[in-house]
Design an enzyme around this catalytic site. Structure first.
Site, PDB file in Angstrom:
ATOM      1  N   PRO A   2       0.740  -1.308   0.037  1.00  9.61           N
ATOM      2  CG  PRO A   2      -0.785  -1.629   1.726  1.00  9.61           C
ATOM      3  CD  PRO A   2       0.545  -2.192   0.954  1.00  9.61           C
ATOM      4  CD  GLU A   3       2.409   3.134  -4.393  1.00 16.48           C
ATOM      5  OE1 GLU A   3       2.345   4.251  -4.689  1.00 16.48           O
ATOM      6  OE2 GLU A   3       2.917   2.299  -5.120  1.00 16.48           O
ATOM      7  CE  LYS A  58       4.898   3.992   0.623  1.00 16.18           C
ATOM      8  NZ  LYS A  58       5.880   3.023  -0.166  1.00 16.18           N
ATOM      9  NE  ARG A 278       9.497  -1.051  -6.228  1.00 14.33           N
ATOM     10  CZ  ARG A 278       8.668  -0.149  -5.571  1.00 14.33           C
ATOM     11  NH1 ARG A 278       9.404   0.638  -4.677  1.00 14.33           N
ATOM     12  NH2 ARG A 278       7.323  -0.036  -5.650  1.00 14.33           N
TER      13      ARG A 278
END
Length: 288
Positions: A2-3, A58, A278
């Protein structure tokens, strides 16, 4: 993982239920998640009232009435589920109850269940006065949703850096909470290549360029749009009420390799490259 938009969406869903309520029971069903739970975790929470529910990067931060902060991180697959008194709710599809690791019973009769199949999430208790200097937070960068994120700041942060722009934006010591999805989306909307040097957002004297001003505005806009959409549900993310986010339906480039660029008149194709381990999705034709 989750960002920021997903975590902020969860915070907004939990806050109306948690703030002002007290923990009457805390059922800790295992000794650890990613890290061991704090000693006497349940006993230290029971009887405490939640005075505020915030977010830093976060992390979810529940301010308690004894000057402690319950710090919660969702990891890769963590989620919270709200079961109000009288509900016969069951875990959402694919979320076996065996992965319900913490159950918070509130004074209102509501239960909040933390579910985490992969167990990369974690919870800590930190004294409020020690929070800013704690190892989890002392090197965390600025919050991108506030007024602090502007072109002048990007220029100051990135001046002289030859690091690729996308890699610099993901540096959590500079800007907190930005993740792969939303950086890819923001760079496409801004028309900036993820491969350009981060330092090109500053002029020769360190002044912000037009690119810096444009990108700062677009980052905030993308994050706010994603929050309003409930985040992006790609694998595990659900809102606190069990609903899926739907920003994934608005992706322009992320996970759209080989598709036509959606920018009107571009005619390019979305490409995928790897930067700092990434996946980066972008259009080499219109992102310069």
């Amino acid at each position: 993982m989750p960002e920021l938009p997903e975590v902020e969406t969860v915070r907004r869903g939990l806050a109306p239920v948690m703030v002002g309520a007290s923990f009457t029971t805390v059922e800790q069903r295992r000794a650890d998640l990613r890290f061991p739970f704090p000693d006497n975790f349940a006993a230290r929470l029971e009887g405490r009232r939640v005075e505020a529910l915030g977010r830093r990067a976060k992390y979810l931060l529940a301010d308690l009435d004894d000057a402690q902060v319950l710090v919660m991180h969702l990891g890769m697959s963590g989620s919270f589920r709200i079961e109000k008194a009288g509900d016969l709710a069951s875990p959402p599809p694919g979320k076996n109850a065996a992965h319900d690791h913490v159950v918070f019973g509130l004074s209102t009769g509501t239960r909040i269940i933390y579910n985490d199949p992969r167990r990369f999430g974690f919870m800590h208790l930190i004294a409020r006065q020690d929070l800013a200097g704690h190892p989890l937070f002392r090197n965390v960068g600025i919050e991108p949703l506030g007024n602090e994120l502007e072109g002048a700041l990007l220029a100051r942060l990135f001046a002289g850096k030859t690091t690729p722009l996308k890699t610099a934006l993901l540096d959590q010591t500079l800007i907190a909470g930005l993740g792969n999805i939303y950086v890819c989306e923001a760079l496409h909307r801004a028309g900036l290549s993820p491969r350009r040097a981060a330092g090109t957002l500053a002029g020769k004297k360190g002044q912000p360029t037009e690119r810096a001003h444009r990108l700062s505005e677009i980052i905030r806009a993308v994050l706010e749009e994603a929050i309003e959409a409930g985040g992006s549900s790609l694998r595990d993310h659900r809102q606190a009420d069990g609903a899926l986010g739907y920003f994934q339906h608005r992706f322009r480039v992320y996970d759209r390799e080989a598709e036509p660029c959606p920018r009107e008149g571009c005619g390019g194709t979305i490409k995928r490259i790897v930067q700092a381990g990434r996946s980066t999705f972008f259009c080499a034709k219109c992102q310069r």
